[in-house]
Design a protein around this motif. Structure first.
Motif, PDB file in Angstrom:
ATOM      1  N   LYS A 283       0.509  -0.990  -0.121  1.00 53.77           N
ATOM      2  CA  LYS A 283       0.253  -0.133   0.107  1.00 53.77           C
ATOM      3  C   LYS A 283       0.985   1.567  -0.278  1.00 53.77           C
ATOM      4  N   GLU A 284       2.068   1.163   0.822  1.00 56.70           N
ATOM      5  CA  GLU A 284       2.418   2.664   0.715  1.00 56.70           C
ATOM      6  C   GLU A 284       4.267   2.522  -0.048  1.00 56.70           C
ATOM      7  N   HIS A 285       4.207   1.770  -1.051  1.00 50.84           N
ATOM      8  CA  HIS A 285       5.501   1.654  -1.644  1.00 50.84           C
ATOM      9  C   HIS A 285       5.393   2.405  -3.406  1.00 50.84           C
ATOM     10  N   SER A 286       5.961   3.029  -3.689  1.00 49.24           N
ATOM     11  CA  SER A 286       5.503   3.413  -5.360  1.00 49.24           C
ATOM     12  C   SER A 286       6.616   2.842  -5.881  1.00 49.24           C
ATOM     13  N   ALA A 287       5.746   3.065  -7.672  1.00 51.82           N
ATOM     14  CA  ALA A 287       6.094   1.881  -8.245  1.00 51.82           C
ATOM     15  C   ALA A 287       7.421   2.438  -9.633  1.00 51.82           C
ATOM     16  N   ALA A 288       7.655   3.431  -9.206  1.00 50.95           N
ATOM     17  CA  ALA A 288       9.344   4.201  -9.827  1.00 50.95           C
ATOM     18  C   ALA A 288       9.546   5.250  -8.673  1.00 50.95           C
ATOM     19  N   LYS A 289      11.328   5.099  -9.492  1.00 49.44           N
ATOM     20  CA  LYS A 289      12.007   6.517  -8.705  1.00 49.44           C
ATOM     21  C   LYS A 289      11.196   7.856  -9.268  1.00 49.44           C
ATOM     22  N   SER A 290      11.009   7.451 -10.340  1.00 53.67           N
ATOM     23  CA  SER A 290      10.633   8.740 -11.421  1.00 53.67           C
ATOM     24  C   SER A 290       9.731   8.501 -12.928  1.00 53.67           C
ATOM     25  N   VAL A 291      10.364   7.869 -12.685  1.00 49.52           N
ATOM     26  CA  VAL A 291       9.094   7.333 -14.279  1.00 49.52           C
ATOM     27  C   VAL A 291       7.221   7.433 -14.312  1.00 49.52           C
ATOM     28  N   HIS A 292       6.811   6.960 -13.639  1.00 49.41           N
ATOM     29  CA  HIS A 292       5.295   6.485 -13.364  1.00 49.41           C
ATOM     30  C   HIS A 292       4.710   6.346 -11.653  1.00 49.41           C
ATOM     31  N   HIS A 293       4.554   6.834 -11.155  1.00 49.24           N
ATOM     32  CA  HIS A 293       3.667   6.419  -9.865  1.00 49.24           C
ATOM     33  C   HIS A 293       5.418   6.265  -8.876  1.00 49.24           C
TER      34      HIS A 293
ATOM     35  N   LYS B 128       8.926  -4.620  -6.966  1.00 46.87           N
ATOM     36  CA  LYS B 128       9.667  -3.271  -6.878  1.00 46.87           C
ATOM     37  C   LYS B 128       9.492  -3.395  -5.780  1.00 46.87           C
ATOM     38  N   LEU B 129       9.167  -3.987  -4.826  1.00 47.30           N
ATOM     39  CA  LEU B 129       9.035  -3.878  -2.833  1.00 47.30           C
ATOM     40  C   LEU B 129      10.889  -3.572  -2.464  1.00 47.30           C
ATOM     41  N   GLU B 130      11.249  -5.372  -3.769  1.00 44.32           N
ATOM     42  CA  GLU B 130      12.742  -4.751  -2.909  1.00 44.32           C
ATOM     43  C   GLU B 130      13.786  -4.029  -4.443  1.00 44.32           C
ATOM     44  N   GLU B 131      13.724  -3.521  -5.268  1.00 41.06           N
ATOM     45  CA  GLU B 131      13.721  -2.884  -6.185  1.00 41.06           C
ATOM     46  C   GLU B 131      14.184  -1.561  -5.625  1.00 41.06           C
ATOM     47  N   ILE B 132      13.304  -1.085  -5.051  1.00 43.19           N
ATOM     48  CA  ILE B 132      13.353   0.151  -4.924  1.00 43.19           C
ATOM     49  C   ILE B 132      12.964   0.165  -3.349  1.00 43.19           C
TER      50      ILE B 132
ATOM     51  N   ASP C   4      19.692  -4.837  -4.678  1.00 41.47           N
ATOM     52  CA  ASP C   4      19.171  -5.777  -5.557  1.00 41.47           C
ATOM     53  C   ASP C   4      18.327  -5.441  -6.678  1.00 41.47           C
ATOM     54  N   GLY C   5      18.179  -4.157  -6.402  1.00 38.40           N
ATOM     55  CA  GLY C   5      17.340  -3.731  -7.953  1.00 38.40           C
ATOM     56  C   GLY C   5      18.166  -3.303  -8.803  1.00 38.40           C
ATOM     57  N   GLN C   6      19.343  -2.962  -8.905  1.00 42.18           N
ATOM     58  CA  GLN C   6      20.604  -2.980  -9.932  1.00 42.18           C
ATOM     59  C   GLN C   6      21.004  -3.614 -10.548  1.00 42.18           C
ATOM     60  N   LEU C   7      21.520  -4.550  -9.577  1.00 41.35           N
ATOM     61  CA  LEU C   7      21.914  -5.497  -9.662  1.00 41.35           C
ATOM     62  C   LEU C   7      20.654  -6.733 -10.273  1.00 41.35           C
ATOM     63  N   LEU C   8      19.497  -7.133  -9.821  1.00 41.90           N
ATOM     64  CA  LEU C   8      18.795  -8.203 -10.155  1.00 41.90           C
ATOM     65  C   LEU C   8      17.283  -7.209 -10.934  1.00 41.90           C
ATOM     66  N   GLY C   9      16.677  -6.755 -10.972  1.00 39.68           N
ATOM     67  CA  GLY C   9      15.917  -6.074 -11.083  1.00 39.68           C
ATOM     68  C   GLY C   9      14.328  -6.516 -10.890  1.00 39.68           C
ATOM     69  N   HIS C  10      13.053  -5.390 -10.061  1.00 41.84           N
ATOM     70  CA  HIS C  10      11.971  -6.498 -10.131  1.00 41.84           C
ATOM     71  C   HIS C  10      11.253  -8.031 -10.932  1.00 41.84           C
ATOM     72  N   ILE C  11      11.363  -8.137 -12.196  1.00 44.18           N
ATOM     73  CA  ILE C  11      11.240  -9.218 -12.943  1.00 44.18           C
ATOM     74  C   ILE C  11      11.934 -10.399 -12.129  1.00 44.18           C
ATOM     75  N   VAL C  12      13.542 -10.081 -12.249  1.00 41.55           N
ATOM     76  CA  VAL C  12      13.318 -11.188 -11.168  1.00 41.55           C
ATOM     77  C   VAL C  12      13.724 -11.556 -10.145  1.00 41.55           C
TER      78      VAL C  12
END
Length: 228
Positions: free
Chosen positions: A141-151, A194-198, A209-217
């Motif tokens: 509920k509290e997390h963002s969907a991106a750093k700046s691109v959207h949401h 994205k809970l762990e990517e950002i 982890d976000g930089q090295l793996l990405g949210h899909i993995v």
């Protein structure tokens, strides 16, 4: 910040999002700051690092005093005084961008799709996250969907996921050949990595982890662990 105008004298608290020590052409050190509240960001400059400038670090809440000027068609705060804000002087929620939509209402609408999943195992998997895991629910509920691109705001991940899930629900209604029991859970799960990517606010930045793996993995790993 969105109401600040050139020529104003400012004395208030901001979140110091970034702090960079730079050097002028004359070899004099100065600070370049990114100041933030929930309405936006403001460029801040501390040209004189002597008297009146207390110690502070990035991600601190700071009380600043200075004059608003314009540089390269953008507002800039020429700061004369800084001190760390004391607890009780500010509400952190005033400094982070937040979804303009009702977060609890969005979550209720999203979880309304869970009982519609006919496949028992798939329904159980989705429910284990969205209905039975309080820690996951709070973070989602509290997390963002991106750093700046959207949401890129509190509730952004939820708002984006709900929109994608509703689109998939629409596609399934228009094209019954689609596997709804696969598409709806996929939509609800598609960005949970994205809970762990950002990182959480106030930083809202990419983790290692976000930089090295990405949210899909990361998302695949989270779901795989829960399935096991």
């Amino acid at each position: 910040i969105q109401d600040i105008r050139e020529g104003e004298h400012i004395s208030q608290i901001f979140l110091c999002k970034t702090k960079i020590t730079a050097t002028t052409k004359m070899g004099k050190n100065y600070y370049s700051l990114a100041l933030q509240d929930k309405t936006g960001t403001l460029d801040g400059k501390v040209w004189d690092l002597n008297g009146g400038i207390g110690h502070f670090e990035p991600m601190d809440f700071i009380q600043v005093e200075g004059e608003v000027t314009t540089f390269s068609n953008s507002l800039q705060l020429n700061i004369k005084r800084i001190r760390r804000a004391r607890e009780g002087e500010y509400d952190p929620r005033d400094y982070f961008p937040v979804s303009g939509k009702d977060i609890e209402a969005m979550y209720k609408e999203l979880t309304g799709f869970v009982p519609q999943i006919k496949n028992e195992k798939m329904r159980q998997l989705v429910s284990s996250f969205f209905l039975e895991d309080p820690d996951f629910q709070k973070r989602f509920k509290e997390h963002s969907a991106a750093k700046s691109v959207h949401h890129g705001f509190i509730g952004g991940l939820l708002e984006h996921t709900l929109a994608v899930t509703k689109l998939c629900d629409y596609y399934c209604r228009q094209y019954p050949i689609l596997n709804r029991d696969l598409l709806i859970p996929a939509a609800m799960f598609h960005d949970i990595g994205k809970l762990e990517e950002i990182s959480d606010f106030p930083s809202n930045d990419y983790t290692d982890d976000g930089q090295l793996l990405g949210h899909i993995v990361i998302g695949c790993e989270i779901i795989g662990a829960r399935i096991r």
